[in-house]
Design a protein around this motif. Structure first.
Motif, short mmCIF file in Angstrom:
data_model
loop_
_atom_site.label_atom_id
_atom_site.label_comp_id
_atom_site.label_asym_id
_atom_site.label_seq_id
_atom_site.Cartn_x
_atom_site.Cartn_y
_atom_site.Cartn_z
N GLY A 1 19.15 -1.50 -11.15
CA GLY A 1 18.27 -1.92 -10.14
C GLY A 1 19.03 -2.18 -8.52
N ASP A 2 20.03 -3.00 -9.06
CA ASP A 2 20.54 -3.69 -7.66
C ASP A 2 21.34 -2.47 -6.96
N HIS B 1 14.35 11.64 10.65
CA HIS B 1 13.95 10.17 10.39
C HIS B 1 12.72 10.24 9.32
N ALA B 2 11.81 11.24 9.53
CA ALA B 2 10.71 11.29 8.40
C ALA B 2 11.19 11.17 7.04
N HIS B 3 12.13 12.15 7.05
CA HIS B 3 12.89 12.55 5.61
C HIS B 3 13.61 11.48 5.13
N LEU B 4 14.41 10.67 5.93
CA LEU B 4 14.73 9.41 5.31
C LEU B 4 13.94 8.29 4.82
N VAL B 5 12.92 8.03 5.74
CA VAL B 5 11.87 7.14 5.35
C VAL B 5 11.19 7.29 4.09
N SER B 6 11.01 8.59 3.68
CA SER B 6 10.53 9.08 2.59
C SER B 6 11.43 8.84 1.38
N LEU B 7 12.47 9.23 1.54
CA LEU B 7 13.44 8.95 0.35
C LEU B 7 13.77 7.39 0.59
N HIS B 8 13.55 6.74 1.41
CA HIS B 8 13.81 5.28 1.30
C HIS B 8 12.47 4.71 0.41
N ASP B 9 11.34 5.21 0.64
CA ASP B 9 10.28 4.69 -0.09
C ASP B 9 10.44 5.23 -1.38
N LEU B 10 10.87 6.27 -1.70
CA LEU B 10 11.17 6.65 -3.30
C LEU B 10 12.29 5.84 -3.79
N LEU B 11 13.23 5.56 -3.22
CA LEU B 11 14.26 4.46 -3.85
C LEU B 11 13.61 3.17 -3.96
N ASP B 12 12.99 2.84 -2.77
CA ASP B 12 12.16 1.42 -3.08
C ASP B 12 11.44 1.41 -4.37
N ALA B 13 10.45 2.26 -4.49
CA ALA B 13 9.71 2.40 -5.65
C ALA B 13 10.77 2.36 -7.01
N HIS B 14 11.65 3.29 -7.02
CA HIS B 14 12.71 3.33 -8.24
C HIS B 14 13.41 1.81 -8.60
N ALA B 15 13.73 1.27 -7.31
CA ALA B 15 14.44 0.09 -7.34
C ALA B 15 13.61 -1.15 -7.83
N THR B 16 12.26 -1.11 -7.55
CA THR B 16 11.35 -2.19 -7.89
C THR B 16 11.07 -2.12 -9.51
N ARG B 17 10.77 -0.47 -9.79
CA ARG B 17 10.68 -0.58 -11.30
C ARG B 17 11.76 -0.67 -12.32
N THR B 18 12.96 -0.20 -11.62
CA THR B 18 14.38 -0.05 -12.49
C THR B 18 14.81 -1.75 -12.71
N ARG B 19 14.84 -2.72 -11.67
CA ARG B 19 15.21 -3.84 -11.76
C ARG B 19 14.56 -4.79 -12.96
N GLN B 20 13.18 -4.40 -13.37
CA GLN B 20 12.53 -5.01 -14.45
C GLN B 20 13.08 -4.78 -15.74
N VAL B 21 13.75 -3.63 -15.88
CA VAL B 21 14.16 -3.28 -17.41
C VAL B 21 15.89 -2.96 -17.39
N ALA B 22 16.43 -2.61 -15.83
CA ALA B 22 17.86 -2.47 -15.87
C ALA B 22 18.37 -3.25 -14.69
N PRO B 23 18.41 -4.40 -14.79
CA PRO B 23 18.87 -5.19 -13.36
C PRO B 23 20.07 -4.64 -12.64
N ALA B 24 21.27 -4.37 -13.44
CA ALA B 24 22.19 -4.00 -12.46
C ALA B 24 21.98 -2.44 -12.02
#
Length: 158
Positions: free
Chosen positions: A72-73, A47-70
């Motif tokens: 980021g989705d 669970h700790a590993h998945l939550v860490s991976l979730h947080d990493l993907l969240d950061a990437h999705a937030t940053r990526t959506r600004q420059v590459a919306p598809a």
């Protein structure tokens, strides 16, 4: 004199492959052949590993959506799927047998036993619940209940 922060041309080392290798190594060494239920400790670690991976993907999705919306989705959809997996791991943790010295092997202590010992249901390993609730609170600020429970995880641009 401290070194300057890395530039985009000189990125810091990528540690994600090491995390993946560590999981593969753990799997090869710690999971014996045959049938054996996952322990609460193992489920908590997963669970700790998945939550860490979730947080990493969240950061990437937030940053990526600004420059590459598809792109980021797609990352946001993967983040929601990881949250759904974390929900299932959290539930599995609570249904796994409790190791308790005063009870029969594998039998979960009852409410009265927990109350007498001064422990809430599921104690003493409550870190999984605390981690889960912190992540759920952050997630609910950015997503709707429909996003979280829908089998289709959102708009995917092409």
């Amino acid at each position: 004199m401290p070194s300057p922060p890395p530039s985009p041309a000189d990125p810091v080392p990528d540690f994600v492959p090491y995390a993946t290798a560590a999981l593969d190594f753990h799997h090869a060494l710690n999971l014996p052949a045959g049938t054996l239920a996952a322990s609460r400790t193992e489920l908590d670690s997963l669970h700790a590993h998945l939550v860490s991976l979730h947080d990493l993907l969240d950061a990437h999705a937030t940053r990526t959506r600004q420059v590459a919306p598809a792109e980021g989705d797609h990352l946001a959809a993967a983040r929601i799927r990881l949250w759904q997996a974390a929900e299932h791991l959290h539930a599995a943790f609570h249904t796994a047998p409790h190791p308790h010295p005063d009870t029969a092997a594998g039998r979960a202590p009852g409410r009265e036993e927990c109350r007498t010992a001064g422990l809430p249901e599921g104690a003493p390993e409550l870190t999984v619940c605390q981690r889960h609730q912190r992540t759920a609170a952050r997630l609910r600020r950015d997503t709707t209940p429909t996003d979280l429970h829908d089998p289709f995880t959102g708009l995917i641009r092409h």
